[in-house]
Scaffold this motif. Structure first.
Motif, short mmCIF file in Angstrom:
data_model
loop_
_atom_site.label_atom_id
_atom_site.label_comp_id
_atom_site.label_asym_id
_atom_site.label_seq_id
_atom_site.Cartn_x
_atom_site.Cartn_y
_atom_site.Cartn_z
N GLU A 41 8.94 8.37 5.11
CA GLU A 41 7.76 8.61 5.96
C GLU A 41 8.06 8.04 7.35
OE1 GLU A 41 4.11 7.26 4.17
OE2 GLU A 41 4.67 8.05 2.20
N TYR A 98 9.10 2.48 4.27
CA TYR A 98 8.74 3.80 4.78
C TYR A 98 9.99 4.61 5.19
CZ TYR A 98 3.67 2.95 5.05
OH TYR A 98 2.34 2.73 4.74
N HIS A 99 10.98 3.91 5.74
CA HIS A 99 12.18 4.56 6.28
C HIS A 99 13.11 5.04 5.17
CE1 HIS A 99 15.97 3.96 9.07
NE2 HIS A 99 15.98 5.14 8.47
N ALA A 111 8.45 -1.40 7.13
CA ALA A 111 9.12 -0.34 7.89
C ALA A 111 10.30 0.21 7.11
CB ALA A 111 9.58 -0.89 9.24
N ILE A 136 2.87 -1.60 -0.53
CA ILE A 136 2.38 -1.40 0.83
C ILE A 136 1.13 -2.24 1.08
CG2 ILE A 136 1.29 0.30 2.36
CD1 ILE A 136 3.24 2.37 1.12
N LYS A 162 1.05 -5.23 3.91
CA LYS A 162 0.05 -5.25 4.98
C LYS A 162 -0.78 -6.54 4.93
CE LYS A 162 -0.32 -0.26 5.68
NZ LYS A 162 -1.18 0.95 5.59
N ASN A 221 5.41 6.53 9.96
CA ASN A 221 4.96 5.20 9.56
C ASN A 221 6.05 4.15 9.76
OD1 ASN A 221 2.24 5.58 8.80
ND2 ASN A 221 2.86 6.43 6.82
N ILE A 228 6.08 3.11 13.37
CA ILE A 228 4.95 2.22 13.69
C ILE A 228 5.27 0.79 13.30
CG2 ILE A 228 2.59 1.60 12.99
CD1 ILE A 228 2.04 4.65 12.78
N TRP A 229 5.81 0.61 12.10
CA TRP A 229 6.02 -0.75 11.60
C TRP A 229 7.29 -1.39 12.16
CZ3 TRP A 229 2.39 -3.68 9.61
CH2 TRP A 229 1.22 -3.04 9.19
#
Length: 276
Positions: A156, A150-151, A147, A128, A132, A159, A162-163
């Motif tokens: 999550e 997180y998926h 993304a 992560i 970033k 998050n 968002i991404w």
């Protein structure tokens, strides 16, 4: 004596590289060999040839390092060494080279490092961090990969949303479709799933036509059928599509004709105009 030994080793090395008949299959390699000891681009191109085409990773390593000695600012060289060492499962060396690239401000190196930590080392917090970092250096793919991490892996979803949205804002084509899937399957948020399927359709994603049609099928068969018909030519012929609608969906002819006219009015990038 030592001087002569070193000279002999050098001559042997040059002879071995010059006589590699595998290189003869590829354009420009003869020219590159002539000045690879003093030209970083030639050495790098030889490294790429051994790496990507011949699959001789030891020779690739040799020429990449030769190129780096001639140009230690070349981020393509650094990134290629990181990728090569990852492939060879020498992660310590891969991390060293990728970090050199990151320090030089190279988004590809940060992305490669994030992939290594995610896929090879399963170190998700560090992955992560470098996704970033890659994003901050302008790497669009890193936004999408973060993304996805997180998926699908970390579950999550806030998050991930968002991404995915960041990736979509940067023009990544698959992000809208994946966000629609997330809203549909994981969050059961149908209005947002419809919204993001439509955004994916706007980007020309033919899978989104299928996804949206299936989502609408139970509540609005005519509209769902219209989206299926709009997709004719994107992987399925007219004959295949009509057979699917008639046999699998059990859509009657009146609805099919109505749906054909409706899809011509849909706010989508491409319509099917071949008639029913």
């Amino acid at each position: 004596m030592i001087k002569y030994i070193l000279l002999a080793l050098l001559l042997i090395n040059i002879t071995l590289n010059a006589s590699d008949i595998r290189l003869e299959r590829y354009a420009n390699t003869k020219t590159w060999l002539q000045d690879a000891d003093s030209n970083a681009d030639s050495a790098f191109n030889l490294g790429l040839t051994y790496h990507k085409k011949i699959k001789d990773y030891d020779k690739a390593e040799y020429w990449y390092k030769k190129a780096y000695k001639l140009d230690n600012k070349g981020t393509d060289i650094i990134d290629s060494l990181g990728f090569l060492y990852t492939h060879k499962k020498n992660y310590k060396e891969a991390i060293k080279w990728y970090k050199l690239g990151v320090d030089a401000g190279d988004g590809d190196s940060a992305f490669g490092l994030a992939l290594l930590y995610e896929e090879n080392l399963k170190n998700y917090p560090t992955a992560i961090k470098y996704y970033k970092k890659a994003y901050s250096l302008g790497h669009i793919g890193a936004t999408y990969n973060l993304a996805m991490l997180y998926h699908t892996t970390l579950k999550e979803y806030p998050n991930a949303i968002i991404w995915y949205k960041k990736a979509h804002s940067l023009g990544h084509k698959s992000s809208a479709y994946n966000l629609a899937i997330l809203y549909k399957k994981k969050l059961k948020d149908i209005p947002n799933a419809v919204k993001w399927y439509k955004k994916a359709i706007d980007l020309g994603d033919s899978k989104a036509l299928d996804g949206l049609s299936l989502l609408l099928k139970d509540n609005n068969l005519t509209l769902a059928t219209a989206y299926v018909i709009a997709g004719i030519g994107n992987g399925y012929t007219k004959k295949e599509t009509l057979k699917y609608l008639r046999n699998d969906w059990k859509v009657d002819e009146k609805t099919i004709k109505k749906a054909y006219k409706l899809q011509l009015k849909l706010d989508i990038p491409k319509h099917y105009r071949g008639g029913i």
